[in-house]
Enzyme design. Sequence first.
Site, mmCIF file in Angstrom:
data_model
loop_
_atom_site.group_PDB
_atom_site.id
_atom_site.type_symbol
_atom_site.label_atom_id
_atom_site.label_comp_id
_atom_site.label_asym_id
_atom_site.label_seq_id
_atom_site.Cartn_x
_atom_site.Cartn_y
_atom_site.Cartn_z
ATOM 1 N N ASP A 84 -13.715 2.888 35.306
ATOM 2 C CA ASP A 84 -12.148 2.472 36.289
ATOM 3 C C ASP A 84 -12.565 0.718 36.044
ATOM 4 O O ASP A 84 -13.322 0.019 35.923
ATOM 5 C CB ASP A 84 -12.891 3.146 37.443
ATOM 6 C CG ASP A 84 -11.505 1.668 38.522
ATOM 7 O OD1 ASP A 84 -10.371 3.285 38.018
ATOM 8 O OD2 ASP A 84 -11.470 2.253 39.721
ATOM 9 N N TYR A 114 -9.665 -7.754 37.509
ATOM 10 C CA TYR A 114 -10.923 -7.719 37.856
ATOM 11 C C TYR A 114 -12.034 -9.077 36.981
ATOM 12 O O TYR A 114 -11.550 -8.528 35.148
ATOM 13 C CB TYR A 114 -11.579 -6.280 37.709
ATOM 14 C CG TYR A 114 -11.387 -5.496 38.222
ATOM 15 C CD1 TYR A 114 -10.943 -5.670 39.318
ATOM 16 C CD2 TYR A 114 -12.421 -3.856 38.298
ATOM 17 C CE1 TYR A 114 -10.772 -4.300 40.223
ATOM 18 C CE2 TYR A 114 -11.758 -3.023 39.277
ATOM 19 C CZ TYR A 114 -11.130 -3.351 39.795
ATOM 20 O OH TYR A 114 -10.786 -2.079 41.604
ATOM 21 N N SER A 144 -3.935 3.722 43.745
ATOM 22 C CA SER A 144 -4.656 3.362 44.495
ATOM 23 C C SER A 144 -3.508 2.588 45.891
ATOM 24 O O SER A 144 -3.207 1.873 45.796
ATOM 25 C CB SER A 144 -5.637 2.240 43.808
ATOM 26 O OG SER A 144 -6.325 2.272 44.274
ATOM 27 N N GLN A 149 -7.240 6.211 44.247
ATOM 28 C CA GLN A 149 -8.288 5.658 44.544
ATOM 29 C C GLN A 149 -8.356 5.526 45.601
ATOM 30 O O GLN A 149 -7.324 4.545 46.075
ATOM 31 C CB GLN A 149 -8.054 4.618 43.408
ATOM 32 C CG GLN A 149 -9.780 3.788 43.618
ATOM 33 C CD GLN A 149 -10.399 3.528 41.701
ATOM 34 O OE1 GLN A 149 -11.054 2.465 42.578
ATOM 35 N NE2 GLN A 149 -9.206 3.722 41.159
ATOM 36 N N SER A 174 -16.094 2.129 46.798
ATOM 37 C CA SER A 174 -16.815 1.622 48.187
ATOM 38 C C SER A 174 -17.652 2.464 48.521
ATOM 39 O O SER A 174 -17.627 2.914 49.793
ATOM 40 C CB SER A 174 -16.254 0.670 49.078
ATOM 41 O OG SER A 174 -15.910 -0.860 47.956
ATOM 42 N N LEU A 185 -20.649 3.740 48.926
ATOM 43 C CA LEU A 185 -21.564 2.381 49.737
ATOM 44 C C LEU A 185 -21.231 1.798 50.501
ATOM 45 O O LEU A 185 -21.888 1.136 50.992
ATOM 46 C CB LEU A 185 -22.586 2.429 48.706
ATOM 47 C CG LEU A 185 -23.483 3.766 47.583
ATOM 48 C CD1 LEU A 185 -23.891 3.149 46.738
ATOM 49 C CD2 LEU A 185 -23.981 4.862 48.638
ATOM 50 N N GLY A 205 -19.830 -1.191 50.524
ATOM 51 C CA GLY A 205 -19.567 -2.306 49.411
ATOM 52 C C GLY A 205 -21.293 -3.031 50.058
ATOM 53 O O GLY A 205 -21.460 -3.879 49.670
ATOM 54 N N GLY A 235 -19.908 1.095 41.452
ATOM 55 C CA GLY A 235 -20.132 -0.564 40.495
ATOM 56 C C GLY A 235 -20.883 -1.865 40.620
ATOM 57 O O GLY A 235 -21.548 -1.767 41.608
ATOM 58 N N SER A 236 -21.799 -0.985 39.597
ATOM 59 C CA SER A 236 -22.569 -1.990 39.110
ATOM 60 C C SER A 236 -23.337 -2.076 38.135
ATOM 61 O O SER A 236 -22.719 -1.381 36.823
ATOM 62 C CB SER A 236 -24.426 -0.741 39.982
ATOM 63 O OG SER A 236 -25.782 -1.298 39.552
#
Length: 319
Positions: free
Chosen positions: A63, A68, A163, A185, A226, A228, A230, A283-284
């Site tokens: 995504d 970004y 989104s 989203q 998000s 988790l 953030g 996101g990692s």
Amino acid sequence: MAQVYGTLPQQSLGADGPRVSRIALGCMGLSGTWDPSAVGEENIRRAIAAFEAALEVGINFFDHADIYGGGSCESVFKECLKAVPGSREKIVIATKCGIRSGFYNLTRSYILEALGKSLYRLGVEYIDLYQLHRPDPLAHPAETARALNELLRQGRIRAVGVSNYYPEQIRSLQEYLDAPIRSNQISISLMRLEPIYEGWELGGMGVGDGTLDQCMAMRMTPLAYSPLAGGKLARPPADSDSPRLKAVYSEMVKQAQKYNCTPTQIALAWLLRHPSGIIPIVGSVNPDHIREAAGAVNVNLSREDWYALWTASWGRRVP
């Protein structure tokens, strides 16, 4: 290196869209910077390592958004695709448009321009899922849909998603679209419950918006950014954190011991358990964190444990 593609469980995107992994990789931090001129070899190396780790565990859904990294995340992803020959045909690429500096723009001319730039940065000929990043109050949905219909006919995008849209905004856009909206989203986690309800007051947390109910009614896939909260659910709370967060994390730890997994996996498994088919977007760029997230698909929470987490966040008993 020879690339191994994992076998993470998959589901359809929308009613009959492409098959996507139950966990997606969010690419907002892929380049490691919001300054495109600062991208160097180390940034690219880390991005490729994250991409390879995702493929190895079976993540095939990536995504993006045009904003970004100031565009650098899409550009770095082009290098990821080059590093793993043949990977483009095995994955689903999503990106978004519509957020400008200080305003939104979902006019026909801007959507066409933004799509062209994303294709160029990514180095691809089409986008699998093109998403409207946020609603634009000044763009009539007929004009927005006109651009998307053109791109669909041209084959430059394969599917449409949104989104941060609420149910009436989705219904308004769908009225003018020639294809079904495949996904919405949204921000949803154990610390943001609003999408689960419609019309329920959540004890100072807001009012339920019915987003997940609409997803099930219209056969759209909810994509959870998000998941988790953030990063708040990915680590033990600090003394200064809210009693609500502490209660949720305490229940996560309790269940992690029961299911022999990590608290992070419990938080993701809670989303995966919902019947709407939520896909958490993780996101990692840390390969270990990506592998940990993928392991959440193996945790099947009981109904009782799902509700225990829910009530820990809600702060009250089920009536």
